[in-house]
Enzyme design. Structure first.
Site, short mmCIF file in Angstrom:
data_model
loop_
_atom_site.label_atom_id
_atom_site.label_comp_id
_atom_site.label_asym_id
_atom_site.label_seq_id
_atom_site.Cartn_x
_atom_site.Cartn_y
_atom_site.Cartn_z
N ASP A 1 0.84 -1.19 0.00
CA ASP A 1 0.00 0.00 0.00
C ASP A 1 0.88 1.25 0.00
O ASP A 1 1.72 1.41 0.88
CB ASP A 1 -0.94 -0.02 1.22
N SER B 1 -7.01 4.62 -1.07
CA SER B 1 -6.85 3.17 -1.20
C SER B 1 -8.17 2.44 -1.46
O SER B 1 -8.15 1.30 -1.90
CB SER B 1 -6.21 2.60 0.07
N ASP C 1 -10.33 -2.23 6.72
CA ASP C 1 -9.66 -1.18 5.95
C ASP C 1 -9.86 -1.44 4.46
O ASP C 1 -10.11 -2.57 4.03
CB ASP C 1 -8.19 -1.12 6.33
N ASP D 1 2.09 2.42 3.55
CA ASP D 1 1.27 3.63 3.44
C ASP D 1 1.05 4.31 4.78
O ASP D 1 1.28 5.52 4.93
CB ASP D 1 -0.08 3.25 2.84
N HIS E 1 2.34 8.09 5.73
CA HIS E 1 1.46 9.17 6.17
C HIS E 1 2.05 9.89 7.38
O HIS E 1 1.98 11.11 7.47
CB HIS E 1 0.08 8.62 6.54
N HIS F 1 -1.29 3.18 -4.93
CA HIS F 1 -0.99 4.61 -5.15
C HIS F 1 0.37 4.86 -4.54
O HIS F 1 0.95 3.95 -3.91
CB HIS F 1 -2.04 5.50 -4.48
N HIS G 1 -1.41 11.18 -0.21
CA HIS G 1 -1.06 10.37 -1.38
C HIS G 1 -0.58 11.25 -2.53
O HIS G 1 -0.88 12.43 -2.58
CB HIS G 1 -2.27 9.56 -1.83
#
Lengths: 669, 669
Positions: free
Chosen positions: B175, B224, B283, B443, B447, B489, B615
């Site tokens: 991710d 996502s 998720d 991911d 973040h 992504h 992202h």
């Protein structure tokens, strides 16, 4: 950038050596005995190179040894595939070279630099010049010194085909171009409806993609000199160096050389070859094709070397490229920028070159003759200024005649590349050709954080690729030609949303201005493909219909100097940070007060002596089509691009040739 | 991140619609008449979907029309490949649906938002549910409304093979994983000598590379949810949505659905399938495999839908995955986090699942039974905390039993994936299986700008890939299995040099601290692979030998909140920015005073309400090996991954099945 390069070159002179990180004693030599080429290097069968041994004796510092007296009685041997060791001079059938001695210094870390606490090192050395390993296999080199110390290197001569699979190779280099930039350029250049692009880049239609690792031999961030060298010679090098392994001596031109792809095809077959670039032609990417130095800033001497070959040592005999198109009149006009003040337009003409100083002349040049085209001083103005903001061109004093007027009759990358193909196709004939075509200002404008100009030149590269494929099809060479498109390194760059530039400009507070940025769902669609009444550039497909939309992309950089951001296209070229503000001394860059005055300040992450953004680590994409393109799949080192091209060109030959090169000084072992 | 998602979900409720950029009326509908799926969409033959028409009547704002009264007499037609138009209900042999009506509002731009000036829109709509197009070809849909207005959509049903080329597919999703991150992780995880890596990532040995474009259907930056949906269904969607095209109605579960790959293989063949993730299992990336909503934050209902299938409308009948391993006990424990407060451990057990709440239990679970494994509340602790800083685990109250103790008997991605293969191989038998395995915290940690934790999880993904290939070889399934590794992504991220962390910490001034960064030649070699006395993690190859070297990487982000940087590994998880500082109000993030206290401040480029990085746009890499891997070469849209997998699985079937799904309500046309 020229200014930047000079600074780096100057640094190299005093700090050419390395140990752990920030500074090195000598990057490829963690011990006190050095073998250059060092451990783990690969060779093409028959490829010429020089072999240097160095023994170091640090006078002071953490490695101080033997009271600073280097062992002068060191000896070296070579052993092939588990055979018995042989003396180097015997093995290569060359005479034993003279011992050389010198002293150099370096800082062990930043604390030492601040305290001006230099480490002094005395060195003893020998270099064996223009030798070659003709047979594939593994070779062990051993250096014996200080009576009981040894340094070893294992080299591999790769098995490479001896027959050609491609007649021609065209190698496009988007300098500094990353996948991230291609993605961003696509968003600006192509219209999307409900998530589907309606037109495509030529790059996006290439059948094969690979990734190449760009790092230097002794640092993980490369510059364009040593990465170009890796791509052209199959040997990694050091920042600012090309066509050589960097030694610790003071001379910029005595470092151990490696032969490049154009030197090899010239020696073996007399194929035609050329370089096209939107940079000044003494810049690293074009000049590294056939020159050897550890100091890329030696522009004048390098242009001479490009025309006349290596003259200080015996080496592959070269007589200049068949095509050489780009900027950089400074090194051709007689004066301070040219080698020994000579007129290099004249020197090229005397060797039979047509000389073009503008597009009109270029297009008319005789395709059967070698061709020089120098269209301006410095770098060629970028696509955005040539096509969208042409008034910027009129302000320049860049005419290649040196008359201080503006160069306005300019070719772009596409015109130069198509003409280069005409000349090379004619001159190469059955022997084929090699062309390197560089979109240089993707890198140069990313350095200046001027992403609109960088992306414009990326679009121009793609447009050139498209026209090249069409041209090759037309002349019947498409199926004979391997086309590779790649980069030499990246810049940290990615788009993270849009910016409502109207809202941003209307806010007074820096933090409130950031609220103009829309992320995720609020990034919306590309403003660059929304028709705007009154705006029509007539630049056709592959380019935006509006370069200055209200909703612009919001990109960020991996690293940057202090700068101010408003996300709008810069109507004239960008200077993000400036030096010498009153009270702050030299090499202390702050936000340029004249840049993006309605924007918000982003403070930097780089040392404050950096005026611009810097290169990044990321692997860069490789696109291929044509014969051998399958070789370019997967993930590999930048040097592998050379070996893949060599495989496709059948360059796995012992070091003698049928071309115009000289026979080797050594025989097959 | 959970908190983030909730904010996005709440935004969606009021701002689901779009026009130009920052906000949209309805992203896929620039006119007042909407067709969902909209123009330019692709379909798999026989794939179920819903078709919705909407007619909008804005009451006020720039598009105000018909006094806010929407046309209720709109009509729609479908025309195949130049045939004659047919009424929708007739063509699909379904009854004409009831008319629906609702009102929604949106802001036209940021100025309107600041002024709280909402645009109100009344809508009339019909939806045709669970229909399919069985024959490849081009279809034109026309919506006629307001007597003289029309909206058209062209759809393509792709010709897709009906025979299987691969028995199994394993789809790894890193991710947020980009090429830049893989490059950085390699620098930390593998030793390089003179520019040549001595060991390799499994990723770097994958034979085929492609690039996929990740953008949403109506914004160029994806989240996502909708990117997972595109990968699994071949239909792009909108931020926060999955398995649906987003309509403008208030209901999060009535949007027009599209069938996903696991729904299709279940219906056609009854193959086994599973999801493994290091995230909480509600998720987006794991849950999007078989659920349909435009609001990803509906965690409780989504876990119910995963187990029991879609229950509010007729749809493909689903009975839950064969494997479901990850975190997120909140949605399983009876209480506020679970659907209707029910106990979902119990609900899964009642449907025949083994239920494992720790690694020991997981490894012992019966391979012949469906398997649920929930190992903690929230996301699984990351590789770095599990392996290098295990004390951090002890501070958590994340036991999946809900007893507020620390979950310490945790599997990693590798253990979960290998067990999943055992169960799926057993249960799929000759029918084969599909497994999605997600490294979610690449991911999540990017973040948080916590790149050490992100890169650690990337290394774990690679280690899992390596172990998966070995395992498949051992059970004789390697040549039957297509392995695809990609991302959904990116995040803007790249390394631009090293940082002398000792020097940085010793400086007092923020600008002087930046001087600790070494660029180009001064980036040197990777400190993470230099042995350090006293440090031995025993984590083996593929991981650093020192996570906290003096010379650390210096990376930058495309976009970030205000934060402080010292480039050292964070010994506990990072929180870069905090909200609610005295005097600054809510949603106004500043540097976390407790983060990297010896670092220098980097101010943000994001709206100040953003707590974290966001992202980015970049295309992400696709790696493939096994049957059909050649299909994954080149550059393509994320939806193409679905069609390539469908081609490999032979899913080009009309909509009836031999599996446990229901027969279609419509027949072949």
């Amino acid at each position: 950038m020229i200014a930047k390069v000079s600074v780096l070159a100057a640094l190299t002179a005093t700090l050419s050596a390395v140990n752990a990180q920030t500074f090195h004693r000598l990057g490829t030599c963690p011990t006190l005995g050095c073998i250059l080429p060092p451990d783990q290097q690969d060779f093409l069968p028959g490829q010429y190179f020089d072999l240097r041994f160095e023994v170091h004796a640090p006078v002071n510092g953490s490695e101080a040894f033997n009271k600073g007296v280097p062992d002068e009685k060191f000896t070296g041997t070579i052993t092939k595939d588990g055979g018995s060791p042989k003396n180097i001079a015997d093995y290569f059938k060359v005479s034993e070279p003279q011992l050389e001695k010198w002293t150099f210094s370096w800082y062990e870390d930043l604390f030492a630099r601040d305290a001006k606490n230099k480490t002094i090192v005395n060195a003893a050395s020998k270099i064996y010049r223009r030798i070659a390993l003709n047979e594939p296999g593994t070779y062990k080199i051993k250096l014996n010194y200080y009576s009981n110390k040894t340094t070893e290197a294992t080299w591999v001569v790769r098995p490479i085909a001896k027959t050609k699979k491609a007649k021609n190779i065209i190698f496009f280099i988007g300098d500094g171009m990353t996948t991230n930039m291609i993605t961003a350029a696509r968003l600006l250049a192509h219209k999307s409806i409900n998530g589907k692009y309606q037109t495509k880049f030529a790059l996006d239609q290439m059948p094969v993609i690979g990734h190449q690792m760009t790092h230097s031999i002794d640092s993980f961030i490369t510059d364009s000199a040593n990465s170009a060298s890796a791509l052209y010679s199959g040997h990694k090098s050091t920042v600012n160096a090309m066509g050589v392994y960097v030694d610790s001596s003071p001379d910029s031109f005595d470092d151990p050389k490696v032969e490049t792809i154009v030197e090899i095809i010239t020696r073996l077959w007399g194929s035609a070859w050329g370089a096209v670039s939107t940079a000044f032609m003494a810049d690293a990417t074009p000049i590294a094709l056939a020159t050897h130095t550890r100091t890329r800033g030696m522009y004048g001497p390098l242009i001479d070397q490009m025309l006349n070959g290596v003259t200080n040592y015996t080496w592959t005999k070269m007589n200049g490229p068949d095509v050489f198109f780009g900027g950089g009149a400074e090194q051709f006009l007689p004066g301070s920028g040219s080698y020994q003040g000579k007129d290099y337009y004249d020197a090229f003409a005397k060797k039979g070159y047509t000389v073009s100083l503008n597009k009109t002349s270029l297009l008319k040049a005789d395709d059967s003759k070698k061709a020089l085209g120098i269209f301006c001083t410095g770098n060629l103005p970028v696509w955005l200024d040539r096509n969208i903001f042409p008034d910027n061109l009129k302000k320049l004093k860049n005419d290649p005649s040196g008359n201080k007027s503006a160069a306005l009759d300019l070719p772009g990358l596409k015109e130069m590349t198509l003409k280069a193909i005409d000349v090379l196709h004619k001159r190469g004939g059955d022997k084929g050709f090699f062309l390197m075509s560089e979109a240089a200002s993707i890198d140069k404008q990313m350095h200046a954080l001027d992403y609109s100009r960088a992306l414009g030149d990326l679009m121009e590269l793609d447009d050139t690729l498209k026209a090249t494929i069409e041209k090759l099809e037309k002349i019947g060479e498409l199926n004979n030609t391997l086309i590779v498109v790649s980069a030499d390194h990246g810049h940290g760059f990615d788009v993270f949303g849009n910016a409502d530039t109207k809202y941003l400009a209307a806010q007074k507070d820096d933090r409130k201005k950031r609220d103009a940025v829309g992320v995720y769902a609020n990034s919306g669609l590309s403003g660059y493909q929304m028709e705007q009444p009154g705006i029509s550039y007539n630049t056709g497909a592959n380019f935006p219909v509006n370069w200055d939309p209200r909703y612009a992309i919001a990109p960020g950089f991996g690293a940057n100097p202090d700068h101010r951001e408003n996300y709008r296209v810069n109507k004239s070229p960008r200077v993000p940070a400036v030096d010498g503000l009153p009270g702050f001394g030299k090499d202390n860059y702050f936000v340029n007060p004249a840049d993006n005055t309605d924007g918000f300040i982003v403070n930097g992450t780089l040392p404050t002596e950096e005026a611009q953004g810097v290169h990044s680590l990321t692997d860069v994409p490789v696109y291929a089509r044509g014969p051998c393109s399958d070789l370019f799949q997967g993930t590999y080192n930048n040097i592998d691009i050379f070996y893949k091209m060599a495989e496709c060109f059948g360059l796995g030959q012992p070091s003698h040739g049928t071309g115009n090169g000289t026979s080797p000084g050594c025989k097959k072992h």
